[in-house]
Design a protein around this motif. Structure first.
Motif, mmCIF file in Angstrom:
data_model
loop_
_atom_site.group_PDB
_atom_site.id
_atom_site.type_symbol
_atom_site.label_atom_id
_atom_site.label_comp_id
_atom_site.label_asym_id
_atom_site.label_seq_id
_atom_site.Cartn_x
_atom_site.Cartn_y
_atom_site.Cartn_z
ATOM 1 N N UNK A 1 -1.879 10.290 -2.532
ATOM 2 C CA UNK A 1 -2.295 9.309 -3.535
ATOM 3 C C UNK A 1 -3.441 8.450 -3.016
ATOM 4 N N UNK A 2 -3.358 8.040 -1.773
ATOM 5 C CA UNK A 2 -4.371 7.143 -1.217
ATOM 6 C C UNK A 2 -5.732 7.822 -1.134
ATOM 7 N N UNK A 3 -5.738 9.141 -0.957
ATOM 8 C CA UNK A 3 -7.000 9.872 -0.837
ATOM 9 C C UNK A 3 -7.470 10.454 -2.167
ATOM 10 N N UNK A 4 -6.713 10.202 -3.233
ATOM 11 C CA UNK A 4 -7.090 10.746 -4.529
ATOM 12 C C UNK A 4 -6.888 12.243 -4.621
ATOM 13 N N UNK A 5 -5.994 12.795 -3.797
ATOM 14 C CA UNK A 5 -5.728 14.233 -3.818
ATOM 15 C C UNK A 5 -4.629 14.555 -4.816
ATOM 16 N N UNK A 6 -4.614 15.790 -5.260
ATOM 17 C CA UNK A 6 -3.623 16.219 -6.240
ATOM 18 C C UNK A 6 -2.216 16.107 -5.664
ATOM 19 N N UNK A 7 -1.261 15.569 -6.444
ATOM 20 C CA UNK A 7 0.128 15.538 -5.969
ATOM 21 C C UNK A 7 0.745 16.921 -5.886
ATOM 22 N N UNK A 8 0.048 17.942 -6.405
ATOM 23 C CA UNK A 8 0.569 19.310 -6.359
ATOM 24 C C UNK A 8 0.198 20.031 -5.066
ATOM 25 N N UNK A 9 -0.498 19.363 -4.151
ATOM 26 C CA UNK A 9 -0.939 20.021 -2.924
ATOM 27 C C UNK A 9 0.228 20.273 -1.980
ATOM 28 N N UNK A 10 0.321 21.511 -1.511
ATOM 29 C CA UNK A 10 1.308 21.897 -0.501
ATOM 30 C C UNK A 10 0.638 21.812 0.871
ATOM 31 N N UNK A 11 1.308 21.201 1.816
ATOM 32 C CA UNK A 11 0.756 21.081 3.160
ATOM 33 C C UNK A 11 1.275 19.831 3.824
ATOM 34 N N UNK A 12 0.703 19.507 4.968
ATOM 35 C CA UNK A 12 1.051 18.290 5.679
ATOM 36 C C UNK A 12 -0.060 17.274 5.471
ATOM 37 N N UNK A 13 0.220 16.286 4.640
ATOM 38 C CA UNK A 13 -0.779 15.279 4.307
ATOM 39 C C UNK A 13 -0.183 13.895 4.543
ATOM 40 N N UNK A 14 0.261 13.700 5.778
ATOM 41 C CA UNK A 14 0.881 12.453 6.170
ATOM 42 C C UNK A 14 0.003 11.713 7.165
ATOM 43 N N UNK A 15 -0.094 10.428 6.973
ATOM 44 C CA UNK A 15 -0.656 9.532 7.972
ATOM 45 C C UNK A 15 0.467 8.561 8.329
ATOM 46 N N UNK A 16 0.173 7.464 8.952
ATOM 47 C CA UNK A 16 1.222 6.501 9.254
ATOM 48 C C UNK A 16 0.627 5.119 9.474
ATOM 49 N N UNK A 17 1.493 4.128 9.357
ATOM 50 C CA UNK A 17 1.116 2.770 9.732
ATOM 51 C C UNK A 17 1.942 2.381 10.952
ATOM 52 N N UNK A 18 1.341 1.577 11.805
ATOM 53 C CA UNK A 18 1.997 1.117 13.021
ATOM 54 C C UNK A 18 2.005 -0.405 12.999
ATOM 55 N N UNK A 19 3.191 -0.981 13.048
ATOM 56 C CA UNK A 19 3.351 -2.423 12.897
ATOM 57 C C UNK A 19 4.091 -2.979 14.106
ATOM 58 N N UNK A 20 3.559 -4.034 14.745
ATOM 59 C CA UNK A 20 4.278 -4.636 15.871
ATOM 60 C C UNK A 20 5.427 -5.516 15.399
ATOM 61 N N UNK A 21 6.511 -5.500 16.156
ATOM 62 C CA UNK A 21 7.632 -6.411 15.910
ATOM 63 C C UNK A 21 7.759 -7.279 17.145
ATOM 64 N N UNK A 22 7.344 -8.517 17.009
ATOM 65 C CA UNK A 22 7.243 -9.427 18.154
ATOM 66 C C UNK A 22 8.515 -10.241 18.320
ATOM 67 N N UNK A 23 8.782 -10.698 19.542
ATOM 68 C CA UNK A 23 9.945 -11.560 19.756
ATOM 69 C C UNK A 23 9.885 -12.777 18.841
ATOM 70 N N UNK A 24 10.986 -13.085 18.221
ATOM 71 C CA UNK A 24 11.030 -14.236 17.319
ATOM 72 C C UNK A 24 10.719 -13.909 15.884
ATOM 73 N N UNK A 25 10.115 -12.743 15.632
ATOM 74 C CA UNK A 25 9.854 -12.335 14.245
ATOM 75 C C UNK A 25 11.173 -12.009 13.565
ATOM 76 N N UNK A 26 11.459 -12.695 12.474
ATOM 77 C CA UNK A 26 12.632 -12.360 11.699
ATOM 78 C C UNK A 26 12.360 -11.195 10.769
ATOM 79 N N UNK A 27 13.362 -10.722 10.060
ATOM 80 C CA UNK A 27 13.165 -9.584 9.164
ATOM 81 C C UNK A 27 12.171 -9.881 8.047
#
Length: 449
Positions: free
Chosen positions: A282-308
Motif C-alpha cells: 500500500x505504501x508503495x502504491x503497488x497492487x494488493x494482488x502482488x504475490x511475493x515478499x514485499x515487507x519492510x519494517x519499522x524499528x522503534x527504541x524502548x527506553x528506560x522509563x518509557x511507559x506503554x
C-alpha cells in the motif's frame, strides 16, 4: 486414545497444466530461502478432502508458483511454475477439535506437514504442503506450510481467498506474479530511503552464538498465548491515546502493553529495540494482488522509563512516517547486492537479536483469515503453528471466532513461567474488570492466559 494423527489418504494436487513461467527471486526472497511459515485454520464441521483438492487445483491455476519448485541458475534463485504439485494428506485423531486447537503452537503437534525449506532450494521439496486433520467430534483442521522465498503472509492469504472462492463456486480473486522482484522494487521505490538496511552480517563469534540459540530454542524457550477482549483493548486505546495525544490503533496499544509488561516482569530496564514488519504494498502504491515478499519494517527504541503509552505513540508515529523516515527496501537491496548472493546466508535480520532481547511484533489481524469459507464453513480459529521457537518473537491475530485478540509470543522458559503465574496474569490483564466477559479464546484453549 491416541492424540497422534493417523494417515488416511495422500495425494498430490496439481493445476493440470504447467505454465513454465520462471520467476527470478529477489535478494530479499533469497535471504528467506531457508525459512518456512506454517499456519492452521480450524473448522467445527467436516470438510470433504475431494472438494478441497479440487478447489486447490483451480487456485493453483491462478497462483501456479505455489505448485512449482525452486532452482538456482548462475547463482540466482528461481521459482519455476512447472506444476510439480502440492502434497495434500488427510489424517484422523481420536481427540476433540478443542484438544487439537490447544496443541496448535506446541512443538511436535503434528497438525502441519512442516515444509523443508532448505531442501526446497534445490527443487527437492514442494513449496506448499497441506494437511487435513479430522477430529473425533467432527472438526477439521487445515494446516498449511509454505516456503517464505515465494511469498509473505499477504501472498498466502491471496492463495487462501482464491482457494476458498474456487471451493464455493465464486469468482476467483486476482493474483499477480512478479517476474523479477528486484526489478519491480527498483521501479517502485523512491531514489533514496532511510538508508538503514534491515540486515547485518554478524561476526563469527556472534554467528556461532546465534546458531547455538537456534539449536537450543526448543529446550530453552516456551510459547505463550495471551487472549485479550475487545473491551480490554478499547480501554488501552482510550488511556494510551489520551496520554500520547493521538489516536492509536489496536495493534499499537497491544504491542506497547505487551512489551512494557514483559519487560516489567523480567526486571529489564535497559534500552531495547522493537521491530515491526510492515506490508509495503500500500505504501508503495503497488497492487494488493502482488504475490511475493514485499515487507519492510519499522524499528522503534524502548527506553528506560518509557511507559506503554509513550511506546504506543512512538510506534504510531513511526508507522505514519514510514514511507519517508523508515522505508528501507532500497537500503536492503543495496546492502545485499554489495554482499553478493553467495553470502546471503550469512545475513540475519536486525529483528533477530536474542542477546539484545530485540522484540519482533507481527500483526496478522485484518488479513481476512476468518472471512474465508470452505464448503459453507468459516474457520472458528486461526493461528500460527509452531515454527521456530526463537525468543522475543510475537504474532497477534484475532481470537476464537474472530473475537478479541490472541497474541502468541515465544519467551525464555523462566520468564514464560512468570508470565503464566498470578503476577503475570494480573499485569497483562490490568485493563480487564470483574464484570467483563472472559475472552472467547479462554473457553477453548486450555493454556491461554
Amino acid at each position: 486414545m491416541s492424540i497422534w494423527p493417523r494417515l488416511r489418504r495422500s495425494r498430490t494436487v496439481r493445476a493440470g497444466r504447467a505454465t513454465g513461467r520462471v520467476l527470478r527471486c529477489g535478494l530479499m526472497d533469497t535471504m528467506l530461502a531457508d525459512l518456512a511459515v506454517s499456519v492452521v485454520l480450524c473448522f467445527e464441521q467436516p470438510l470433504g478432502d475431494d472438494r478441497l483438492a479440487a478447489g486447490l487445483a483451480r487456485a493453483l491455476e491462478r497462483v501456479p508458483v505455489f505448485a512449482g519448485r525452486l532452482r538456482t541458475v548462475d547463482g540466482v534463485l528461481e521459482a519455476v511454475c512447472d506444476d510439480s504439485g502440492v502434497p495434500l494428506e488427510v489424517y484422523t485423531v481420536d481427540g476433540t477439535l478443542a484438544e487439537a486447537m490447544g496443541r496448535v503452537t506446541a512443538a511436535g503437534s503434528e497438525l502441519v506437514d512442516r515444509l523443508d525449506a532448505p531442501g526446497a532450494r534445490t527443487g527437492g521439496a514442494p513449496l506448499l504442503t497441506v494437511r487435513v486433520t479430522r477430529t473425533a467430534d467432527g472438526g477439521t483442521l487445515l494446516g498449511c506450510s509454505w516456503h517464505h522465498a515465494i511469498g509473505d503472509l499477504h501472498s498466502f492469504m491471496l492463495l487462501l481467498r482464491i482457494w476458498s472462492a474456487a471451493v464455493e463456486g465464486e469468482p476467483l480473486p486476482e493474483a499477480e506474479l512478479v517476474a523479477d522482484q528486484d526489478e519491480l522494487l527498483d521501479g517502485a521505490l523512491p531514489a533514496e530511503d532511510c538508508g538503514r538496511p534491515g540486515f547485518r552480517v554478524p561476526a563469527p563469534a556472534e554467528a556461532e552464538l546465534l546458531a547455538r540459540e537456534v539449536a537450543a530454542g526448543p529446550r530453552a524457550n516456551r510459547t505463550v498465548q495471551i487472549a485479550f477482549t475487545d473491551t480490554e483493548v478499547a480501554r488501552m486505546r482510550a488511556e494510551f491515546g489520551a496520554a500520547a495525544g493521538r489516536r492509536l490503533s489496536a495493534g499499537d496499544v497491544l504491542c506497547a502493553h505487551l512489551l512494557a509488561t514483559l519487560r516489567e516482569l523480567d526486571g529489564d530496564d535497559a534500552e531495547r529495540m522493537l521491530t515491526v514488519p510492515v506490508n509495503a504494498r500500500r505504501w508503495l502504491g503497488l497492487s494488493p494482488a502482488l504475490v511475493g515478499n514485499l515487507l519492510s519494517e519499522v524499528h522503534v527504541p524502548h527506553r528506560p522509563g518509557d511507559g506503554p503509552a509513550a511506546l504506543a505513540g512512538a510506534l504510531r508515529a513511526a508507522v505514519e512516517e514510514f514511507p519517508t523516515a523508515h522505508l528501507n527496501l532500497r537500503a536492503n537491496l543495496g546492502f545485499l547486492a554489495a554482499l553478493g548472493r553467495s553470502r546471503l546466508r550469512e545475513c540475519v535480520p536486525l529483528g533477530f537479536d536474542p542477546q539484545a532481547r530485540r522484540f519482533s511484533f507481527s500483526n496478522w489481524s485484518r488479513f481476512g483469515a476468518y472471512a474465508v469459507s470452505f464448503q459453507g464453513q468459516r474457520p472458528v480459529f486461526f493461528s500460527p503453528a509452531a515454527n521456530y521457537p526463537l525468543p522475543w518473537v510475537c504474532w497477534t491475530v484475532e481470537g476464537f471466532r474472530g473475537e478479541g485478540w490472541l497474541t502468541t509470543v515465544v519467551l525464555p522458559a523462566r520468564l514464560a513461567a512468570r508470565v503464566r503465574g498470578a503476577e503475570g496474569r494480573a499485569a497483562l490483564h490490568r485493563f480487564r474488570t470483574a464484570a467483563d466477559e472472559p475472552p472467547a479464546s479462554a473457553a477453548v484453549l486450555p493454556k491461554v492466559i
